[in-house]
Design an enzyme around this catalytic site. Structure first.
Site, PDB file in Angstrom:
ATOM      1  N   PHE A   4       0.824  -1.217   0.000  1.00 57.06           N
ATOM      2  CA  PHE A   4       0.000   0.000   0.000  1.00 57.06           C
ATOM      3  C   PHE A   4       0.863   1.275   0.000  1.00 57.06           C
ATOM      4  N   LEU A  64       6.486 -10.128  -2.534  1.00 61.60           N
ATOM      5  CA  LEU A  64       5.136 -10.398  -3.040  1.00 61.60           C
ATOM      6  C   LEU A  64       4.411 -11.405  -2.150  1.00 61.60           C
ATOM      7  N   ALA A  89       7.329  -5.207   5.368  1.00 65.28           N
ATOM      8  CA  ALA A  89       6.952  -5.709   6.694  1.00 65.28           C
ATOM      9  C   ALA A  89       5.674  -6.529   6.586  1.00 65.28           C
ATOM     10  N   THR A 134       6.449   2.692  13.103  1.00 63.49           N
ATOM     11  CA  THR A 134       5.020   2.953  13.312  1.00 63.49           C
ATOM     12  C   THR A 134       4.763   3.569  14.688  1.00 63.49           C
ATOM     13  N   ASP A 135       3.652   4.279  14.812  1.00 69.84           N
ATOM     14  CA  ASP A 135       3.262   4.821  16.125  1.00 69.84           C
ATOM     15  C   ASP A 135       2.958   3.713  17.130  1.00 69.84           C
ATOM     16  N   GLU A 136       2.705   2.486  16.609  1.00 73.07           N
ATOM     17  CA  GLU A 136       2.303   1.400  17.511  1.00 73.07           C
ATOM     18  C   GLU A 136       3.417   0.994  18.462  1.00 73.07           C
ATOM     19  N   TYR A 176       2.752  -7.698  16.391  1.00 75.11           N
ATOM     20  CA  TYR A 176       3.171  -6.808  15.287  1.00 75.11           C
ATOM     21  C   TYR A 176       3.960  -5.627  15.835  1.00 75.11           C
ATOM     22  N   ALA A 228       5.385  -5.260  18.692  1.00 75.97           N
ATOM     23  CA  ALA A 228       6.634  -5.670  19.338  1.00 75.97           C
ATOM     24  C   ALA A 228       7.711  -5.948  18.295  1.00 75.97           C
ATOM     25  N   LYS A 260       7.963  -4.500  15.366  1.00 73.65           N
ATOM     26  CA  LYS A 260       8.411  -3.199  14.829  1.00 73.65           C
ATOM     27  C   LYS A 260       9.304  -2.491  15.852  1.00 73.65           C
ATOM     28  N   LYS A 292      -7.621  -3.864   6.009  1.00 77.00           N
ATOM     29  CA  LYS A 292      -7.457  -2.758   6.947  1.00 77.00           C
ATOM     30  C   LYS A 292      -8.786  -2.012   7.061  1.00 77.00           C
ATOM     31  N   ARG A 309      -7.750   6.618  16.285  1.00 74.92           N
ATOM     32  CA  ARG A 309      -6.565   6.565  15.418  1.00 74.92           C
ATOM     33  C   ARG A 309      -6.401   7.933  14.760  1.00 74.92           C
ATOM     34  N   ARG A 348     -10.828  -6.823  19.425  1.00 64.60           N
ATOM     35  CA  ARG A 348      -9.490  -7.374  19.148  1.00 64.60           C
ATOM     36  C   ARG A 348      -8.777  -7.564  20.495  1.00 64.60           C
ATOM     37  N   PRO A 349      -8.223  -8.753  20.773  1.00 68.53           N
ATOM     38  CA  PRO A 349      -7.505  -8.918  22.049  1.00 68.53           C
ATOM     39  C   PRO A 349      -6.346  -7.919  22.154  1.00 68.53           C
TER      40      PRO A 349
HETATM   41  P1  NAD Z   1       1.469  -3.605   3.254  1.00 68.16           P
HETATM   42  O1  NAD Z   1       1.119  -4.773   4.096  1.00 68.16           O
HETATM   43  O2  NAD Z   1       0.438  -2.999   2.387  1.00 68.16           O
HETATM   44  O3  NAD Z   1       2.709  -3.985   2.301  1.00 68.16           O
HETATM   45  C1  NAD Z   1       3.838  -4.652   2.777  1.00 68.16           C
HETATM   46  C2  NAD Z   1       4.721  -4.973   1.584  1.00 68.16           C
HETATM   47  O4  NAD Z   1       5.904  -5.631   2.074  1.00 68.16           O
HETATM   48  C3  NAD Z   1       4.065  -5.925   0.588  1.00 68.16           C
HETATM   49  O5  NAD Z   1       4.324  -5.487  -0.734  1.00 68.16           O
HETATM   50  C4  NAD Z   1       4.747  -7.246   0.855  1.00 68.16           C
HETATM   51  O6  NAD Z   1       4.805  -8.108  -0.278  1.00 68.16           O
HETATM   52  C5  NAD Z   1       6.135  -6.788   1.286  1.00 68.16           C
HETATM   53  N1  NAD Z   1       6.815  -7.783   2.113  1.00 68.16           N
HETATM   54  C6  NAD Z   1       6.315  -8.444   3.182  1.00 68.16           C
HETATM   55  N2  NAD Z   1       7.246  -9.327   3.643  1.00 68.16           N
HETATM   56  C7  NAD Z   1       8.342  -9.173   2.861  1.00 68.16           C
HETATM   57  C8  NAD Z   1       9.628  -9.769   2.849  1.00 68.16           C
HETATM   58  N3  NAD Z   1       9.969 -10.740   3.730  1.00 68.16           N
HETATM   59  N4  NAD Z   1      10.524  -9.369   1.917  1.00 68.16           N
HETATM   60  C9  NAD Z   1      10.208  -8.413   1.008  1.00 68.16           C
HETATM   61  N5  NAD Z   1       8.988  -7.825   0.955  1.00 68.16           N
HETATM   62  C10 NAD Z   1       8.076  -8.200   1.884  1.00 68.16           C
HETATM   63  O7  NAD Z   1       2.109  -2.527   4.241  1.00 68.16           O
HETATM   64  P2  NAD Z   1       1.900  -0.945   4.341  1.00 68.16           P
HETATM   65  O8  NAD Z   1       0.637  -0.681   5.044  1.00 68.16           O
HETATM   66  O9  NAD Z   1       2.168  -0.357   3.007  1.00 68.16           O
HETATM   67  O10 NAD Z   1       3.076  -0.584   5.354  1.00 68.16           O
HETATM   68  C11 NAD Z   1       4.393  -0.317   4.881  1.00 68.16           C
HETATM   69  C12 NAD Z   1       5.281   0.000   6.053  1.00 68.16           C
HETATM   70  O11 NAD Z   1       4.763   1.124   6.768  1.00 68.16           O
HETATM   71  C13 NAD Z   1       5.405  -1.112   7.084  1.00 68.16           C
HETATM   72  O12 NAD Z   1       6.727  -1.148   7.547  1.00 68.16           O
HETATM   73  C14 NAD Z   1       4.450  -0.707   8.197  1.00 68.16           C
HETATM   74  O13 NAD Z   1       4.855  -1.234   9.442  1.00 68.16           O
HETATM   75  C15 NAD Z   1       4.590   0.797   8.147  1.00 68.16           C
HETATM   76  N6  NAD Z   1       3.425   1.576   8.605  1.00 68.16           N
HETATM   77  C16 NAD Z   1       2.201   1.395   8.039  1.00 68.16           C
HETATM   78  C17 NAD Z   1       1.128   2.184   8.430  1.00 68.16           C
HETATM   79  C18 NAD Z   1      -0.238   2.027   7.834  1.00 68.16           C
HETATM   80  O14 NAD Z   1      -1.181   2.644   8.338  1.00 68.16           O
HETATM   81  N7  NAD Z   1      -0.413   1.268   6.763  1.00 68.16           N
HETATM   82  C19 NAD Z   1       1.308   3.162   9.408  1.00 68.16           C
HETATM   83  C20 NAD Z   1       2.574   3.320  10.000  1.00 68.16           C
HETATM   84  C21 NAD Z   1       3.625   2.515   9.562  1.00 68.16           C
HETATM   85  O1  DAU Z   2      -0.942   2.972  13.623  1.00 66.39           O
HETATM   86  C1  DAU Z   2      -0.183   2.542  12.530  1.00 66.39           C
HETATM   87  C2  DAU Z   2      -0.630   1.149  12.194  1.00 66.39           C
HETATM   88  O2  DAU Z   2      -1.919   1.253  11.627  1.00 66.39           O
HETATM   89  C3  DAU Z   2       0.306   0.421  11.254  1.00 66.39           C
HETATM   90  O3  DAU Z   2       1.560   0.265  11.882  1.00 66.39           O
HETATM   91  C4  DAU Z   2      -0.270  -0.943  10.895  1.00 66.39           C
HETATM   92  O4  DAU Z   2       0.554  -1.584   9.937  1.00 66.39           O
HETATM   93  C5  DAU Z   2      -1.647  -0.742  10.311  1.00 66.39           C
HETATM   94  O5  DAU Z   2      -2.237  -2.002  10.045  1.00 66.39           O
HETATM   95  C6  DAU Z   2      -2.529   0.058  11.259  1.00 66.39           C
HETATM   96  O6  DAU Z   2      -2.865  -0.708  12.458  1.00 66.39           O
HETATM   97  P1  DAU Z   2      -4.332  -0.649  13.088  1.00 66.39           P
HETATM   98  O7  DAU Z   2      -4.553  -1.886  13.859  1.00 66.39           O
HETATM   99  O8  DAU Z   2      -4.566   0.646  13.774  1.00 66.39           O
HETATM  100  O9  DAU Z   2      -5.200  -0.627  11.730  1.00 66.39           O
HETATM  101  P2  DAU Z   2      -6.504  -1.440  11.273  1.00 66.39           P
HETATM  102  O10 DAU Z   2      -6.923  -0.848   9.981  1.00 66.39           O
HETATM  103  O11 DAU Z   2      -6.333  -2.910  11.365  1.00 66.39           O
HETATM  104  O12 DAU Z   2      -7.557  -1.023  12.398  1.00 66.39           O
HETATM  105  C7  DAU Z   2      -7.870   0.339  12.618  1.00 66.39           C
HETATM  106  C8  DAU Z   2      -8.857   0.395  13.775  1.00 66.39           C
HETATM  107  O13 DAU Z   2     -10.092  -0.189  13.352  1.00 66.39           O
HETATM  108  C9  DAU Z   2      -8.418  -0.402  14.992  1.00 66.39           C
HETATM  109  O14 DAU Z   2      -8.846   0.265  16.173  1.00 66.39           O
HETATM  110  C10 DAU Z   2      -9.163  -1.719  14.863  1.00 66.39           C
HETATM  111  C11 DAU Z   2     -10.449  -1.289  14.172  1.00 66.39           C
HETATM  112  N1  DAU Z   2     -11.068  -2.315  13.298  1.00 66.39           N
HETATM  113  C12 DAU Z   2     -10.287  -2.894  12.355  1.00 66.39           C
HETATM  114  C13 DAU Z   2     -10.810  -3.845  11.509  1.00 66.39           C
HETATM  115  C14 DAU Z   2      -9.943  -4.508  10.445  1.00 66.39           C
HETATM  116  C15 DAU Z   2     -12.411  -2.639  13.441  1.00 66.39           C
HETATM  117  O15 DAU Z   2     -13.106  -2.091  14.301  1.00 66.39           O
HETATM  118  N2  DAU Z   2     -12.934  -3.573  12.602  1.00 66.39           N
HETATM  119  C16 DAU Z   2     -12.184  -4.200  11.639  1.00 66.39           C
HETATM  120  O16 DAU Z   2     -12.723  -5.068  10.916  1.00 66.39           O
END
Ligand code: NAD
Ligand code: DAU
Length: 345
Positions: free
Chosen positions: A11, A35, A82, A124-126, A149, A151, A153, A188, A213, A272-273
């Site tokens: 993404f 991939l 990741a 990540t903020d997590e 997750y 932990a 990161k 997500k 969030r 979610r636990p």
């Molecule tokens: P995503 O899950 O959409 O994409 C992850 C990508 O990493 C995929 O293309 C996957 O194929 C690749 N990948 C996974 N394991 C791999 C491996 N072993 N070797 C090579 N490639 C691999 O993730 P995203 O949401 O785009 O997040 C990207 C980064 O940003 C991550 O490090 C995540 O922790 C961080 N992040 C995401 C968010 C968010 O809200 N999405 C917020 C803060 C930080």
């Molecule tokens: O904060 C940054 C993080 O945001 C990234 O590091 C992670 O990679 C990314 O997945 C995301 O984590 P969250 O757990 O916050 O995102 P998610 O979209 O899974 O969930 C967002 C909120 O919505 C969370 O409070 C859980 C809730 N949720 C999620 C799903 C999938 C629901 O209530 N129902 C759902 O079906």
């Protein structure tokens, strides 16, 4: 400047590569991605023919494969690859440790050996865990991750900081809040809720839906990553955030209103636990040092994301059915091979 992006088929990575190709003409991009289920080359189909882009199919935790990729020589690394979904880490934490911890060690070690000038580690903020009501964490806050997750990161962050301290690797860590926008995999919250609402299916809200969030549009975050690559101070940790946490219910109600769908689609389901109640970051350091600020308001960004999902129904459907997996299997077979002119047709 030759830049290696890991996780570029996901993404944020695919949005980042599109932005870099459009707005940073001095950069040549190599995308290293394993991939996994989250990697989708369709996300990059419109830019894959660029002479400034190439794709390498490899695992960041495979030291030999990564060493071969680094032979090309890179000035900068943007390490995004990741395992990213919290719910999946509750089912099986093992892939999270392998990719997020071991993979980061392999990447930063390769960067050290090759004297890479900038290594931007995407955290990540997590890593800070849940923020108390009305407070936000700055970069000095304690690391206190809740899920496997988070932990994994946090462990990766500590490894990167150890390489900064011990080997003077010029690494920068970015800790960002939740992203949303085009090409987000529909596991997500935001794309899942949009996809379900479009089909008049129930929207599963965990617990009471009052978890908060701080959503940021992915394009704003990609600009932050580019700014960090160009001007971040080596060795620094930076928080990146929009600065306005919202509850999940508030977001879902806004979505439903934008889609013209009824709130009766909302279904409260088991929580979610270990669910973190609230994420909130103070990003003053990044804003002041890098002169960055988000450009898109949440309402505008969310409306654009709703519209993107609506008008890319085929992409969404292929993600949900799993059909996107056959795409690269048809077009791409030689693992480890570099595809300079990979195309969709
Ligand atoms: P995503 O899950 O959409 O994409 C992850 C990508 O990493 C995929 O293309 C996957 O194929 C690749 N990948 C996974 N394991 C791999 C491996 N072993 N070797 C090579 N490639 C691999 O993730 P995203 O949401 O785009 O997040 C990207 C980064 O940003 C991550 O490090 C995540 O922790 C961080 N992040 C995401 C968010 C968010 O809200 N999405 C917020 C803060 C930080
Ligand atoms: O904060 C940054 C993080 O945001 C990234 O590091 C992670 O990679 C990314 O997945 C995301 O984590 P969250 O757990 O916050 O995102 P998610 O979209 O899974 O969930 C967002 C909120 O919505 C969370 O409070 C859980 C809730 N949720 C999620 C799903 C999938 C629901 O209530 N129902 C759902 O079906």
């Amino acid at each position: 400047m030759k830049v290696l992006v890991t996780g570029g088929a996901g993404f944020i990575g695919s949005n980042l590569i599109r932005l870099l190709l459009a707005e940073a003409p001095d950069l040549e991009i190599t995308n290293l991605d394993e991939l996994t289920y989250a990697g989708n080359l369709e996300n990059l189909a419109d830019v894959a023919g660029s002479p400034r882009y190439r794709f390498v199919h490899a695992d960041v935790a495979d030291a030999a494969a990564v060493a071969r990729v680094f032979e090309a020589g890179f000035d900068g690394v943007l390490h995004l690859a990741a395992e990213t979904h919290v719910d999946r880490s509750l089912e099986d934490a093992a892939p999270f440790l392998r990719t997020n911890v071991l993979g980061t060690q392999v990447m930063i070690e390769a960067a050290r050996r090759h004297g890479v000038a900038r290594f931007v580690h995407i955290s990540t903020d997590e890593v800070y865990g849940s923020a108390p009501p009305d407070a936000s964490f700055d970069e000095t806050a304690a690391i206190c991750p809740s899920s496997p997750y988070a932990a994994s990161k946090a462990s990766a962050d500590l490894l990167v900081l150890s390489y900064v301290h011990t080997f003077r690797v010029p690494a920068i860590i970015l800790r960002c809040t939740n992203n949303y926008g085009p090409y987000q995999f529909p596991e997500k919250m935001i794309p899942l809720m949009i996809a379900n609402a479009l089909e008049d299916r129930p929207l599963p809200v965990y617990g009471d839906g009052l978890q908060a969030r701080d959503w940021i549009h992915v394009e704003d975050y990609c600009r932050a990553i580019l700014a960090a690559l160009r001007a971040g101070r080596p060795g620094q940790v930076y928080n990146v955030s929009a600065g306005r946490p919202r509850t999940n219910l508030e977001v879902i109600r806004t979505l439903l209103a934008q889609l013209g769908k009824p709130e009766s689609l909302i279904r409260f389901v088991e929580d979610r636990p270990g669910h973190d109640r609230r994420y909130a970051l103070d990003s003053a350091k990044f804003r002041e040092e890098l002169g960055w600020q988000p450009r898109r308001s949440f309402e505008e960004g969310l409306a654009a994301t709703v519209e993107w999902n609506r008008s890319n129904a085929a992409w969404l459907e292929r993600c949900r059915s799993g059909a996107y997996r056959s795409f690269y299997e048809r077009h791409y077979t030689n693992r480890g091979e570099t595809l300079a002119h990979w195309r969709t047709s």
